[in-house]
Scaffold this active site. Structure first.
Site, short mmCIF file in Angstrom:
data_model
loop_
_atom_site.label_atom_id
_atom_site.label_comp_id
_atom_site.label_asym_id
_atom_site.label_seq_id
_atom_site.Cartn_x
_atom_site.Cartn_y
_atom_site.Cartn_z
CE LYS A 84 -1.49 -4.40 3.43
NZ LYS A 84 -1.78 -5.78 3.02
CB SER B 127 -0.85 -0.03 1.27
OG SER B 127 -1.44 1.22 1.49
CE1 TYR C 41 -4.05 -3.11 5.89
CE2 TYR C 41 -3.68 -0.76 5.56
CZ TYR C 41 -3.92 -2.01 5.04
OH TYR C 41 -3.99 -2.19 3.68
P1 NAD Z 1 -11.05 -7.15 1.42
O1 NAD Z 1 -11.25 -7.17 2.89
O2 NAD Z 1 -12.21 -6.85 0.55
O3 NAD Z 1 -10.41 -8.55 0.94
C1 NAD Z 1 -9.54 -9.29 1.74
C2 NAD Z 1 -10.09 -10.71 1.79
O4 NAD Z 1 -9.19 -11.51 2.56
C3 NAD Z 1 -11.47 -10.80 2.45
O5 NAD Z 1 -12.36 -11.49 1.58
C4 NAD Z 1 -11.21 -11.60 3.72
O6 NAD Z 1 -12.30 -12.44 4.05
C5 NAD Z 1 -9.96 -12.38 3.37
N1 NAD Z 1 -9.12 -12.77 4.48
C6 NAD Z 1 -8.62 -12.01 5.48
N2 NAD Z 1 -7.84 -12.74 6.29
C7 NAD Z 1 -7.85 -14.00 5.81
C8 NAD Z 1 -7.23 -15.22 6.20
N3 NAD Z 1 -6.45 -15.30 7.28
N4 NAD Z 1 -7.44 -16.33 5.45
C9 NAD Z 1 -8.24 -16.28 4.36
N5 NAD Z 1 -8.85 -15.17 3.94
C10 NAD Z 1 -8.66 -14.04 4.66
O7 NAD Z 1 -9.86 -6.13 1.14
P2 NAD Z 1 -9.35 -5.51 -0.24
O8 NAD Z 1 -9.72 -4.07 -0.26
O9 NAD Z 1 -9.73 -6.37 -1.38
O10 NAD Z 1 -7.79 -5.56 0.01
C11 NAD Z 1 -6.99 -6.65 -0.46
C12 NAD Z 1 -5.57 -6.43 -0.04
O11 NAD Z 1 -5.12 -5.16 -0.53
C13 NAD Z 1 -5.35 -6.38 1.47
O12 NAD Z 1 -4.11 -6.99 1.76
C14 NAD Z 1 -5.30 -4.90 1.77
O13 NAD Z 1 -4.56 -4.62 2.93
C15 NAD Z 1 -4.59 -4.38 0.52
N6 NAD Z 1 -4.85 -2.97 0.24
C16 NAD Z 1 -6.14 -2.53 0.12
C17 NAD Z 1 -6.38 -1.18 -0.13
C18 NAD Z 1 -7.80 -0.66 -0.22
O14 NAD Z 1 -8.00 0.56 -0.11
N7 NAD Z 1 -8.81 -1.48 -0.45
C19 NAD Z 1 -5.30 -0.28 -0.28
C20 NAD Z 1 -4.00 -0.79 -0.17
C21 NAD Z 1 -3.78 -2.14 0.09
#
Ligand code: NAD
Length: 340
Positions: free
Chosen positions: A153, A124, A149
């Site tokens: 990262k 991120s 959080y």
């Molecule tokens: P999200 O919460 O929609 O998707 C993450 C998925 O991971 C969820 O479906 C959740 O059920 C699953 N999950 C969590 N822990 C788990 C585990 N231990 N085992 C199996 N499944 C598990 O989030 P997103 O927005 O799609 O983000 C995806 C990734 O991108 C994450 O790592 C997040 O930190 C990163 N990210 C997101 C953003 C944002 O703004 N959305 C920005 C930067 C980075």
């Protein structure tokens, strides 16, 4: 290539599954449905025209992951699974460190055991904090994280880098996302946060749909043209495509121990008020919003320089802010129709 997509029923993961399939790969989802639900699988089927292989597993369950790797012969892993609520991570840091760090460590270990050598990690722009110069390049120094959080990262990036340098035959890329928004244009999948959304666009669309109180813009006294924060908002479909490019680059990479990081943004910064105005114009919807005090932990302004992703990955964001906000609204309306 058969690709394990952890967190594949989540927001970014589900869109990446679509793009992997479209590019001729075989995505396999692992998700424990902590922050997503099975309806996503129906949406994926409607887009792709077939079921996507799904395992309801926790990535921190080492023996379950080992069984999975025994069963499926993966060519690569894209690791989205993580907890991502910044505020909650301040209140419950151990929950975040345990899930986000353990899942990474276990995956890397099991990948080594089964000789799987291509790994893409969801990082991120939060690793940059409030940078001194803009736009940020991959060489912009990272700053100490402002939340557990964010720290997961930074730590995960370091774990991956250190591990690759120990020459385990692992090729890895960390993609530093800027602000993903929007939804699939089909409105079959999109962002579905559980509870009150902490991100701007899902809150905004829910407020516009009458599901939330009026939108509060956090801070209007920043050093920006209209006083509100600046972000680099990227359409989730564009972001998803960057993962396809990354895993394909890894697969072609001849250095058996390779690690790199890429910014994934549009290269443009927009203020929060610009986003609100664009939403209203694109969708012909009037938003009820007000401005309030700054939110602790928010950086004033950040946007990406994505030249490296353009040149090395051969990837470029194609969709506009208007596209993103039209698709986000279409998704919100589709959700409303489904619940009627
Ligand atoms: P999200 O919460 O929609 O998707 C993450 C998925 O991971 C969820 O479906 C959740 O059920 C699953 N999950 C969590 N822990 C788990 C585990 N231990 N085992 C199996 N499944 C598990 O989030 P997103 O927005 O799609 O983000 C995806 C990734 O991108 C994450 O790592 C997040 O930190 C990163 N990210 C997101 C953003 C944002 O703004 N959305 C920005 C930067 C980075």
């Amino acid at each position: 290539m058969k690709i394990l997509v952890t967190g594949g029923s989540g927001f970014i993961g589900s869109h990446t599954v679509v793009e992997l399939q479209a590019a001729g790969h075989q995505p396999v989802i692992v998700d424990n449905l902590y922050n997503s639900n099975r309806e996503v699988l129906a949406g994926l089927k409607n887009i792709i025209g077939q079921d996507v292989l799904f395992y309801d597993l926790d990535c921190t369950d080492e023996s379950a992951m080992r069984e999975l790797f025994k069963k499926e012969k993966f060519g690569g892993v894209i690791h989205f699974a993580a907890y991502k609520a910044v505020g909650e991570s301040v209140e419950q840091p151990l929950k975040y460190y345990q899930n986000n760090i353990d899942s990474l460590l276990i995956l890397l270990k099991v990948m080594r055991e089964f000789g799987v050598g291509n790994f893409v990690f969801s990082s991120s722009c939060t690793v940059y904090g409030q940078p001194d110069t803009l736009p940020v390049t991959e060489d912009t120094p990272r700053q100490p994280a402002t939340s557990p959080y964010g720290n997961t990262k930074v730590m995960c990036e370091d774990v991956i880098r250190d591990y690759v340098y120990s020459k385990p035959n692992l090729k890895a890329i960390s993609l530093r996302y800027f602000n993903p928004i929007g939804a699939h244009p089909s409105a079959e999948i999109g962002e579905l946060p559980s509870g009150v959304p902490s991100n701007l666009v899902p809150y905004l669309t829910q407020a516009a749909a009458g599901l939330r109180d009026k939108l509060v813009v956090f801070g209007d006294d920043y050093d920006t043209p209209d006083g509100t924060c600046i972000r680099d908002f990227i359409h989730v479909v564009d972001l998803a495509k960057a993962h396809v490019k990354a895993i394909e680059l890894l697969d072609m990479q001849t250095d058996a121990n390779y690690y790199d990081v890429f910014n994934v943004g549009t290269g443009n910064g927009n203020t929060v008020l610009e986003l609100i105005n664009t939403f209203e114009e694109a969708n012909d919807v009037k938003l009820n919003y007000t401005t309030g005090p700054r939110r602790p932990g928010d950086v004033e302004k950040i946007w990406a320089q994505s030249d490296k992703a353009n040149n090395v990955l051969g990837w470029k964001a194609e969709k506009s802010l208007t596209d993103s906000l039209r698709d986000a609204w279409r998704w919100q309306l589709a959700l409303r129709q489904r619940s009627e």
